[in-house]
Design a protein around this motif. Structure first.
Motif, mmCIF file in Angstrom:
data_model
loop_
_atom_site.group_PDB
_atom_site.id
_atom_site.type_symbol
_atom_site.label_atom_id
_atom_site.label_comp_id
_atom_site.label_asym_id
_atom_site.label_seq_id
_atom_site.Cartn_x
_atom_site.Cartn_y
_atom_site.Cartn_z
ATOM 1 N N ARG A 184 0.825 -1.209 0.000
ATOM 2 C CA ARG A 184 0.000 0.000 0.000
ATOM 3 C C ARG A 184 0.859 1.259 0.000
ATOM 4 O O ARG A 184 0.616 2.202 -0.770
ATOM 5 N N GLU A 185 1.877 1.278 0.855
ATOM 6 C CA GLU A 185 2.737 2.454 0.922
ATOM 7 C C GLU A 185 3.475 2.670 -0.396
ATOM 8 O O GLU A 185 3.631 3.794 -0.864
ATOM 9 N N MET B 118 2.481 1.832 -3.358
ATOM 10 C CA MET B 118 1.577 2.213 -4.436
ATOM 11 C C MET B 118 0.872 3.540 -4.179
ATOM 12 O O MET B 118 0.160 4.038 -5.056
ATOM 13 N N GLY B 119 1.039 4.108 -3.005
ATOM 14 C CA GLY B 119 0.347 5.358 -2.707
ATOM 15 C C GLY B 119 -1.135 5.172 -2.441
ATOM 16 O O GLY B 119 -1.911 6.135 -2.515
ATOM 17 N N ALA B 120 -1.549 3.945 -2.118
ATOM 18 C CA ALA B 120 -2.948 3.706 -1.740
ATOM 19 C C ALA B 120 -3.189 4.266 -0.339
ATOM 20 O O ALA B 120 -2.256 4.456 0.439
ATOM 21 N N GLN B 121 -4.464 4.491 -0.010
ATOM 22 C CA GLN B 121 -4.792 5.210 1.217
ATOM 23 C C GLN B 121 -5.765 4.421 2.088
ATOM 24 O O GLN B 121 -6.603 3.678 1.585
ATOM 25 N N GLY C 59 -5.944 5.172 -4.647
ATOM 26 C CA GLY C 59 -4.924 6.178 -4.899
ATOM 27 C C GLY C 59 -5.397 7.306 -5.773
ATOM 28 O O GLY C 59 -4.620 8.191 -6.141
ATOM 29 N N ALA D 1 -4.322 6.018 -10.553
ATOM 30 C CA ALA D 1 -3.877 4.853 -9.786
ATOM 31 C C ALA D 1 -3.810 3.613 -10.669
ATOM 32 O O ALA D 1 -2.903 2.784 -10.518
ATOM 33 N N ARG E 107 -0.525 3.406 -12.403
ATOM 34 C CA ARG E 107 0.563 3.038 -11.483
ATOM 35 C C ARG E 107 0.486 1.561 -11.115
ATOM 36 O O ARG E 107 1.507 0.878 -11.048
ATOM 37 N N TRP E 108 -0.718 1.077 -10.875
ATOM 38 C CA TRP E 108 -0.885 -0.332 -10.527
ATOM 39 C C TRP E 108 -0.501 -1.235 -11.699
ATOM 40 O O TRP E 108 0.066 -2.300 -11.505
#
Length: 957
Positions: free
Chosen positions: A173-174, A176-179, A516, A520, A523-524
């Motif tokens: 998660r960190e 990939m910038g997921a929240q 994200g 996103a 990026r994924w």
């Protein structure tokens, strides 16, 4: 109304076995080409066929260039990058490979500008092998990822194996910038003053709280409806597993009759025969006026069809079917034997309606087979354990949308939903709506109206259930140049869903923001988390989405109630970086090839005495660092728990086995708090490594622990059948009983020591130990059932210290606290004072480091049979971490590793059971699982030390 059929008990004919599914494509039929009208016409057709691909490409490129340069809206331009700047340079960049033009290499494009083009109708291909997760009890002890996790994000009640996987997803998660995005609870019931009396998730969190308090005897059911993201079950299986781990499992829930599409996984269906006719709500000709939210009709009116389910752990099965005028039946068979037959003919002669048939499965059933006769239409099957817990139903339709679920026959939708009695209904649509909106095939007003109507249908049909709506996730499209850009419409539809969820009194989760936000998907995709269609996440990406959704649910639950026990019970091994430096340093030297011995001695109560936990930990550590022998075995009666390790005990004659639990302080006892007292001529035998092959290596040492008593003749001792010569008398006559440790050199792995009392006297034996002269680790298990730290405190200090020193421990592991938790009169101040003093004394005597284990979760039943926390559990949980800090020890909480609050209740109800019915102990499977968690945490801390800690020479014990 739905028809609730009574199941007839008439046995049917034998079942025909379900045939394996045939995934091969059907053979093609005749050509669709029209016959040629003349020879010249035929020649023209041949010419065009031979050059059709090239002509198509030329026309496609010309059309793409024309549209890209024409004065049309940006969304209609296939190559928007051609706008602005010199056209020649743009065309060169488009045509030449990036290796020549110097640009960044892109992933090979699939269909140009078709990302998501088939999203509404085409299932995501399973293009990757998904690695099976190791069993949670497997003792692989691989290091955990070093991920700092913020308290309160929802990880607190996960068991150690699940927490390890969750930390791995946190690291992803960190990266990939997921929240972490909280649920927007909204308000389902307003008060007269305009305030909110009940939030949108309240029926669900209230039901979970009842499960946690052992105040509920029925399952908490969730019905999760969605599109292909749900059909794959990669998101929902993680959510299901975690909810069932935290609150207990109520079973598999709803399953299709067979896989409703030719591709995908079989996880949420039976294994059906080939001849089922399958009709879906997503089809152009969907099954009108027959199917509810289950979405798929499986029918046959010709040859008999069958399907088979794995029902291990299930006790209740319920068939969803269509009661219709035509006569038909379904035969249920369990493990190949006929059980019951139901008739699917309805009460009405003119119409059909949703119906249900429930049956009880025999204990231990493994497979359930359904075999049809006559005209039959089935909609699905539910499987449940018949015990309280969470049941998480999922229905994912490839191409599913709110409009698709609104095609369901309203009466059937209502009947099926009410039959499940859900506490929560989750709606996960919007992705296909966004696709159609991006292609101008629907409008935002239509999307709003459809989701509004679907939520209204859910709320009206099950008004006592909570509802939760998710936004669509981010998706991308690929231009002809290979550039991935965000798909239009996802954010707009997410905003509409948020507004309509608030208006309907449903909770809302912004999956788009959690993923994200805009971009996103690109990026994924770059990280391999999205399929090439840029719409569907791969298994790993789906796991991350499931992880984020699960934690949002857990945070909402945690905020909805106060904990049953107000304690800080941290997960993971605490303070190992400072308290276990010398132990880790010695393990590092051993692993680097240095020929030395590492000694670990564990003292405790029945958790240690059972040997299940220590045997499993010993196996992991000796496999990595070498096996230097079994270590200490207490004197005592024969024990089946020792046999798996090849250790046997035998007593002949008059023996009394005494323990220190209720004895006056100051007595002489063995390291486990046991002593075996034999009368005249009595014999005791302890055998190590039974059934091991005879060998002359390795050499080693067998030690016998016994009491020398004044004016008593020494016992006769034999080792491997050979009489040992008596030792010389001590220089000074004995005036009091004294612990004597006799050591005998041995060769080979298998040895037996026998002690015989003199014919006119007695003998007191404390135990024996076996070690080899080989580099490696020795793990002693010194446990006494029912013992507390006070028991060890009250044993003769000199005798305990002398015996413990002889074991040469580098690390002392103390596992007390579970029995203390059962004492209603426990003095926490005395516990902290006396336990700390005991640890300091033993550390000083042995020069060993120490590690404290807290209690497991301990429950007891009240007069009504409901489980509640043991009276002093909170006090012990708050005190032992302080004791560890006071004594300079590391600390690990088994209760936290089990899953924290009321984890014992869930372990009792697991399949197979992990917690014992007494609410105190674990089953062998439970101890193995807990040992795996402990070994993994210990080795994770060791790995961290090994990478950064210096190797220092310390005096070996």
């Amino acid at each position: 109304m739905a028809a609730h059929h009574t199941v007839s008990a008439s046995p049917g004919k034998g079942d025909s076995p379900a045939r394996p599914p045939d995934d091969r494509a059907r053979k093609g039929g005749e050509s669709f080409d029209p016959p040629p009208k003349s020879q010249s016409h035929a020649a023209l057709l041949d010419f065009l066929k031979a050059r059709s691909t090239g002509l198509t490409l030329i026309l496609t490129v010309a059309l793409a260039l024309g549209l890209s340069l024409a004065p049309v809206p940006q969304a209609l331009r296939p190559l928007p990058s051609l706008q602005g700047g010199p056209l020649g340079e743009k065309l060169v960049a488009l045509v030449l490979p990036t290796s020549v033009s110097g640009g960044r290499a892109a992933r090979p494009p699939g269909e140009v500008m078709t990302a998501g083009a088939g999203a509404a109708t085409r299932p995501p291909e399973e293009t990757e092998e998904v690695e099976d997760e190791a069993d949670a009890g497997a003792l692989l002890a691989e290091p955990l990822p070093a991920v700092p996790t913020t308290p309160g994000i929802g990880l607190e009640e996960l068991s150690a194996p699940t927490l390890a996987r969750a930390k791995d997803l946190e690291a992803l998660r960190e990266r990939m910038g997921a929240q972490h995005v909280d649920l927007e609870l909204n308000c389902r019931k307003a008060g007269p003053d305009g305030g909110c009396l009940e939030d949108g998730l309240a029926p669900f969190t209230r039901a979970l709280a009842e499960l946690r308090a052992d105040a509920r005897r029925t399952p908490v059911r969730v019905v999760h409806l969605g599109d292909s993201l749900v059909a794959s079950d990669h998101i929902t299986d993680l959510v299901r597993d975690r909810l069932q781990e935290r609150f207990g499992t109520g079973g598999k829930g709803f399953l299709f009759i067979t896989r409703p599409a030719s591709a995908g996984r079989w996880t949420r269906s039976g294994r059906g025969s080939d001849g089922w006719e399958i009709e879906r709500l997503v089809d152009t000709r969907w099954p009108r006026d027959r199917v509810g939210w289950t979405g798929v009709a499986f029918s046959t009116d010709k040859a008999s069809q069958s399907t088979r389910y794995d029902v291990e752990g299930s006790r209740v099965a319920e068939l969803f079917f269509l009661a219709q005028p035509a006569s038909g039946s379904v035969q249920f068979s369990v493990d190949g034997k006929p059980l019951q037959r139901i008739h699917t003919r309805g009460f009405s002669k003119s119409k059909s309606e949703a119906a249900f048939a429930r049956l009880t499965l025999p204990q231990g059933a493994k497979t359930l087979t359904l075999t049809t006769a006559g005209k039959v239409e089935l909609h699905g099957m539910t499987l449940e354990t018949g015990t309280p817990g969470v049941v998480y139903d999922t229905v994912g339709l490839l191409g599913g949308m709110a409009e698709v679920y609104l095609r369901a026959q309203p009466a059937a939708f209502r009947a099926q939903l009410r039959q499940r009695k859900p506490s929560l209904v989750v709606l996960m649509v919007g992705g296909n709506e966004a696709f159609f909106y991006s292609r101008n095939r629907t409008t935002l007003d239509e999307v709003r109206a459809q989701i509004k109507e679907l939520m209204a249908r859910v709320r009206s049909n099950v008004p006592n259930a909570a509802c939760l709506l998710m936004s669509p996730i981010d998706a991308g499209v690929r231009t002809m140049s290979g550039e991935v850009v965000p798909r239009r419409g996802t954010r707009e539809i997410g905003d509409i869903y948020r507004e309509e969820a608030r208006a309907a009194g449903c909770a809302f989760w912004d999956a788009y923001a959690a993923m994200g936000g805009e971009g996103a998907a690109a990026r994924w995709f770059e990280e391999g988390l999205m399929l090439d269609d840029l719409v569907h996440p791969r298994a790993r990406g789906s796991d991350l989405l499931g992880h984020l959704f699960d934690l949002s649910l857990q945070r909402a639950f945690a905020k909805s109630r106060a904990p049953l026990v107000a304690v800080a019970d941290p997960t993971g091994l605490q303070d190992a970086d400072t308290a276990l430096v010398r132990t880790f340093d010695k393990l590092k030297r051993r692993e680097s090839g240095e020929a030395l011995r590492v000694g670990i001695t564990q003292l405790g109560g029945s958790h240690t005495a059972s040997h299940y936990f220590t045997d499993a930990v010993r196996e992991v550590l000796t496999k990595r660092f070498g096996d230097a022998g079994r270590g200490f075995i207490a004197a005592g009666k024969p024990s089946a728990r020792l046999e798996p390790a090849g250790v046997t005990r035998a007593l002949e004659g008059a023996w009394t086995v005494e323990d220190a639990k209720d004895a006056p302080p100051g007595g002489l006892w063995g390291l486990t708090g046991i002593r075996a007292v034999g009368g005249p001529g009595a014999k005791l035998r302890i055998q190590f490594c039974k059934d091991c092959p005879d060998a002359k290596a390795p050499s080693g040492r067998l030690d016998l622990y016994a009491l020398d008593v004044p004016d008593t003749r020494a016992p006769d001792i034999t080792v491997d059948g050979e009489a040992m010569p008596p030792e010389a008398p001590p220089p000074e006559p004995l005036t009091a009983p004294t612990v004597r440790i006799r050591s005998f050199p041995v060769t080979g792995p298998s040895h037996t020591v026998e002690v015989a009392a003199p014919p006119d006297g007695s003998v007191t034996v404390l135990g024996a130990s076996l070690e080899y002269d080989t580099p490696g680790l020795v793990y002693d298990a010194l446990g006494l059932p029912g013992a507390t730290s006070f028991t060890l405190r009250d044993m003769d200090a000199a005798a305990v210290d002398a015996q413990l020193v002889s074991r040469r421990p580098d690390l002392l592991v103390f596992w007390y606290g579970t029995n203390e938790a059962g004492r209603a009169d426990l003095d926490a101040v005395a516990l902290r004072r006396d336990y700390t003093a005991l640890l300091r004394r033993l550390r000083k005597a042995t020069n060993a480091e120490c590690l404290l284990l807290g209690p497991t979760d301990r429950l007891e039943q009240d007069a009504s049979g409901r489980w509640k926390e043991a009276p002093a559990l909170a006090s012990v949980l708050n005190t032992l971490p302080q004791v560890a800090k006071d004594a300079g020890c590391a600390y690990w909480s088994p209760r936290a590793a089990m899953g924290g609050e009321r984890s014992m209740l869930r372990w009792q109800r697991a399949q197979p059971a992990l917690g014992h019915a007494d609410g105190i102990h674990l089953t062998p499977e439970g101890y193995a699982r807990l040992a795996g968690a402990f070994a993994r945490e210990l080795l994770t801390a060791y790995e961290a030390h090994r990478k950064v800690g210096p190797t220092s020479r310390v005096e070996d014990n």
